[in-house]
Design a protein around this motif. Structure first.
Motif, mmCIF file in Angstrom:
data_model
loop_
_atom_site.group_PDB
_atom_site.id
_atom_site.type_symbol
_atom_site.label_atom_id
_atom_site.label_comp_id
_atom_site.label_asym_id
_atom_site.label_seq_id
_atom_site.Cartn_x
_atom_site.Cartn_y
_atom_site.Cartn_z
ATOM 1 N N ILE A 168 0.804 -1.223 0.000
ATOM 2 C CA ILE A 168 0.000 0.000 0.000
ATOM 3 C C ILE A 168 0.835 1.270 0.000
ATOM 4 N N CYS A 175 -7.697 2.533 10.626
ATOM 5 C CA CYS A 175 -6.468 2.337 9.833
ATOM 6 C C CYS A 175 -6.045 3.605 9.104
ATOM 7 N N ILE A 176 -4.742 3.923 9.180
ATOM 8 C CA ILE A 176 -4.219 5.089 8.458
ATOM 9 C C ILE A 176 -3.356 4.654 7.275
ATOM 10 N N ARG A 177 -3.443 3.384 6.902
ATOM 11 C CA ARG A 177 -2.767 2.851 5.707
ATOM 12 C C ARG A 177 -1.245 3.109 5.727
ATOM 13 N N CYS A 178 -0.623 2.780 6.853
ATOM 14 C CA CYS A 178 0.823 2.998 6.934
ATOM 15 C C CYS A 178 1.593 1.818 6.370
ATOM 16 N N GLY A 179 0.985 0.649 6.358
ATOM 17 C CA GLY A 179 1.658 -0.529 5.801
ATOM 18 C C GLY A 179 2.536 -1.270 6.794
ATOM 19 N N ALA A 180 2.617 -0.792 8.047
ATOM 20 C CA ALA A 180 3.511 -1.446 9.018
ATOM 21 C C ALA A 180 3.107 -2.897 9.245
ATOM 22 N N CYS A 181 1.797 -3.160 9.260
ATOM 23 C CA CYS A 181 1.351 -4.533 9.547
ATOM 24 C C CYS A 181 1.866 -5.503 8.481
ATOM 25 N N ILE A 197 -3.941 -6.100 7.146
ATOM 26 C CA ILE A 197 -5.050 -5.148 6.993
ATOM 27 C C ILE A 197 -6.023 -5.655 5.921
ATOM 28 N N CYS A 244 0.999 -1.859 14.900
ATOM 29 C CA CYS A 244 -0.017 -0.976 14.320
ATOM 30 C C CYS A 244 -0.103 0.333 15.113
ATOM 31 N N PRO A 245 0.135 1.468 14.453
ATOM 32 C CA PRO A 245 0.106 2.743 15.187
ATOM 33 C C PRO A 245 -1.276 3.062 15.742
ATOM 34 N N MET A 246 -2.324 2.467 15.150
ATOM 35 C CA MET A 246 -3.682 2.767 15.598
ATOM 36 C C MET A 246 -4.215 1.666 16.518
ATOM 37 N N ILE A 284 -4.911 -1.476 16.166
ATOM 38 C CA ILE A 284 -6.054 -2.238 15.649
ATOM 39 C C ILE A 284 -5.827 -3.718 15.971
ATOM 40 N N LEU A 294 -5.847 -6.667 14.904
ATOM 41 C CA LEU A 294 -6.006 -7.409 13.641
ATOM 42 C C LEU A 294 -6.192 -8.913 13.852
HETATM 43 S S1 SF4 Z 1 -0.398 -1.185 10.705
HETATM 44 FE FE1 SF4 Z 1 -2.462 -0.561 11.364
HETATM 45 S S2 SF4 Z 1 -2.722 1.497 10.552
HETATM 46 FE FE2 SF4 Z 1 -0.970 0.616 9.467
HETATM 47 S S3 SF4 Z 1 -1.863 -0.303 7.601
HETATM 48 FE FE3 SF4 Z 1 -1.813 -1.929 9.117
HETATM 49 S S4 SF4 Z 1 -3.829 -1.842 10.116
HETATM 50 FE FE4 SF4 Z 1 -3.556 0.097 9.021
#
Ligand code: SF4
Lengths: 473, 221
Positions: free
Chosen positions: A153, A316-322, A345, A376-378, A380, A382
């Motif tokens: 992403i 989710c802020i779509r950071c891609g860390a997950c 995600i 995950c910074p938020m 979530i 998962l």
């Molecule tokens: S790490 Fe969290 S915030 Fe970032 S893309 Fe994945 S679910 Fe979204």
């Protein structure tokens, strides 16, 4: 969301991904680069985890008041001279964009990177209606030339290597000197810069996504490194922002919390090169900027997630860390998932947006190691949500028969502790001896899908329960 | 019923009505909810130093000036050192238009296809990350921020805020309502090719800051 049929073929896709040596080479860079940079960025900001708590709280509050914040955003965007459109699904969103393009008499549409544009298959709709679509983010441009979808992403072309890009550029840029040499990555970047520069000026409509929408100010925000999103929105006559409903945050200060987490979690940067807040068209005295500004607010399944087991994923802020930290993603890359959003995600979001039936493999593409939630910074949850999907899959009888029987077989023993301990004790002993002191198996009958790519660890001679009982004495 | 009304109705339905709402919207705005990190709370000269360090870390370069009067000569020197012709594109920014540009080819207006050097005036900055805040408008056309191969920016030390919060307060207080607020932290970059960092993707290849040091007479704290 428009269904990507390949999600159904996840097991087959995985097999192909594991055999693809080029892909395996590029994936090794993901686990190194992004993971290490994030760890350093996190270590350099002692308040990182408290910011995560605050971001979680802020986004929960926003979702709880989503209708009010959307209305506030709409009003503020209109006050700044913008137009706000509402799309219930992908088709409606496509149509809104097509109508704006038609009203503008557009021919060329430039585009910044946007995941929701992928979700609603916007390029396809525009191209089918005769528009020339130019992706301007370098990664997106590369995959557009290759007729592929993003595999990550935030790094859409992470699966492509330099040699492949060079070949693509030679074919696509046939007007340039065929004898030119590409000594390094920078010569490829320069060439793309040169080719795309002209396109920004020629484009009639510039489309960007939004990392956030700010209710207080009516601004859309893009967080980028290349500057393509800014040229896209500043040089075209019309700027269209496409954003899903949950992108809204209440205030500029709430945006700061997200900004402090986003780049650090994504690339490990304290901040990206550009963060741009846009509202309305160019002002009366402005010599540049778009003459029209439109925001398309897209639901496409989000409102149904509110109040459900999956509401939290809307943070989710779509950071891609997950995905960067996911052992499954690291092994197979993004395309194997066959969905717009890969990795953990995607395993949660895709079934929510387009049904668990066609995407039942995705929530199973997890070892439940928990790294996704840990980074995950938020915050979530998962894995918990993947488990919810697995439960629904089981309830709806979508789980394959072999797995259902296997689970029943296991349940039979699990419900009879004495029998369970007796059998596992003997099974452990036999397996331990069969490993002949190596502690692992390089081949196991019925488990060749595993042992083809890695060894299976052999169990210890005694079970955990026996050791526990012995050591307590 | 319009799509808008149906979406909002579905949202409300999903949320189960307003009973579930914990904090009211207006209460939210009045309260600070997130910690402000220590790196976003520096003052005085420490703040300037932090800003310049972070700006350099993000591949920006800078020169210090005593006053705006030094700007034409300093810019000319920079252009020479960078092998760029003595020519620059800028907006009708009052801080620039009163200066003596007689030794340089200055053109005024928005960015064009080929733009070797542009000059804009930053509104303020944040030392937390070494970030410049620029406001689009008649005085500083937004395209100059992105089309210049080398983007020169002018800023006063007293305009450096500690973090995002300071930038937002300064901007809110100014009453400006620009079409874009641009936060810029160094030149454009990409790592889309095999994750190797390359500067100069689509925006500026280099960002050079002229920092007018006015803190002797004015306290930034
Ligand atoms: S790490 Fe969290 S915030 Fe970032 S893309 Fe994945 S679910 Fe979204």
């Amino acid at each position: 969301m428009i269904q990507h049929p390949a999600a159904k073929n996840f097991p087959k896709n995985v097999d192909q991904a594991l055999k693809n040596e080029t892909l395996q080479g590029t994936l090794r860079q993901v686990s190194g680069g992004f993971v290490d940079s994030r760890a350093t960025a996190r270590a350099n900001l002692p308040e990182f985890d408290s910011l995560r708590d605050a971001a979680r709280y802020m986004k929960n509050h926003t979702l709880q008041h989503l209708d009010l914040y959307l209305e506030e955003f709409e009003q503020a965007a209109k006050n700044a001279g913008g137009h706000v459109h509402w799309a219930e699904n992908a088709k409606d969103a496509q149509q809104i964009v097509l109508d704006i393009c038609a009203d503008t008499n557009a021919k060329i549409v430039s585009k910044g990177k946007s995941m929701v544009a992928e979700e609603i298959e916007l390029n396809k709709a525009l191209e089918e209606n005769g528009y020339e679509v130019v992706e301007t983010d370098l990664g997106e441009y590369i995959i557009q030339l290759r007729n592929e979808t993003p595999s990550h992403i935030i790094a859409p072309a992470v699966h492509v290597n330099k040699k492949q890009i060079e070949q693509d550029f030679r074919i696509a840029h046939s007007h340039l000197d065929p004898d030119r040499s590409f000594v390094d990555s920078s010569s490829l970047v320069r060439e793309a810069r040169h080719v795309l520069r002209e396109k920004y000026f020629l484009a009639d409509v510039g489309i960007t996504g939004a990392n956030m929408l700010i209710a207080e100010t009516g601004q859309s925000v893009i967080v980028t490194n290349e500057g393509n999103g800014d040229l896209t929105q500043s040089l075209a006559r019309v700027h269209i922002v496409i954003a899903s409903l949950e992108k809204v945050v209440p205030t500029l200060d709430d945006a700061s919390t997200v900004l402090r987490l986003l780049a650090r979690s994504a690339t490990g940067q304290p901040i990206t090169a550009y963060t741009t807040f846009s509202s309305g068209p160019r002002r009366a005295s402005d010599p540049d900027g778009p003459e029209e500004y439109h925001v398309v607010l897209i639901d496409n399944g989000r409102s149904k997630m509110l109040g459900s087991d999956f509401q939290d994923v809307l943070r989710c802020i779509r950071c891609g860390a997950c995905m960067n930290h996911c052992p499954v993603y690291q092994a197979v890359g993004g395309h194997a998932y066959g969905s717009v959003y890969p990795g953990p995600i995607g395993a949660v979001l895709t079934p929510a947006l387009s049904g668990v039936e066609d995407n039942k493999h995705l929530p199973n593409a997890s070892t439940f190691c928990g790294r996704c939630e840990a980074v995950c910074p938020m915050r979530i949850p998962l894995p918990k949500m993947m488990r919810h999907w697995r439960e629904r899959e089981f309830e709806q009888h979508l789980t394959p028969a072999a797995m259902r029987y296997g689970l029943r077989f296991w349940a039979f023993f699990a419900e009879r502790p004495k029998l369970y301990h007796f059998c596992t004790r003997w099974a452990n002993r036999v397996m331990h001896m069969s490993a002949r002191g190596k502690g692992r198996f390089s081949y196991l009958p019925f488990a060749s899908a595993w042992t083809r790519y890695r060894d299976m660890p052999a169990p210890e001679a005694t079970t955990f329960q026996s050791q526990w009982a012995k050591n307590r004495k | 019923m319009s799509a808008r009304d149906r979406i909002l109705q579905n949202v409300r339905h999903g949320l189960g009505g307003s009973a579930a709402r914990d904090v009211t919207k207006s209460d939210w705005i009045k309260t600070t909810h997130a910690p402000i990190p220590a790196i976003a709370r520096r003052n005085g000269s420490e703040r300037t130093t932090q800003f310049l360090n972070n700006f350099e870390q993000m591949h920006g370069t800078y020169s210090k000036l005593k006053s705006f009067d030094e700007l034409p000569a300093m810019l000319s020197q920079q252009l020479r050192e960078r092998n760029i012709g003595q020519s620059v594109r800028m907006g009708p920014e009052p801080d620039f238009s009163t200066l003596d540009w007689s030794n340089m080819d200055v053109s005024v207006g928005p960015g064009r296809l080929v733009e070797p050097a542009t000059l804009t005036r930053a509104f303020c900055a944040s030392s937390e990350t070494g970030t410049l805040m620029l406001l689009s408008g008649a005085k500083n056309p937004v395209t100059l921020n992105f089309l210049g191969e080398t983007h020169f920016v002018a800023l006063k030390s007293s305009e450096i805020e500690a973090g995002f919060e300071g930038m937002w307060s300064r901007w809110r207080a100014s009453g400006h309502t620009p079409r874009t607020v641009n936060l810029i932290t160094g030149p454009s970059r990409t790592a889309d090719i095999e994750q190797s960092l390359e500067l100069g993707a689509h925006g500026a290849l280099a960002v050079h800051l002229f920092l007018v040091d006015d803190l002797d007479t004015k306290d930034a704290t």
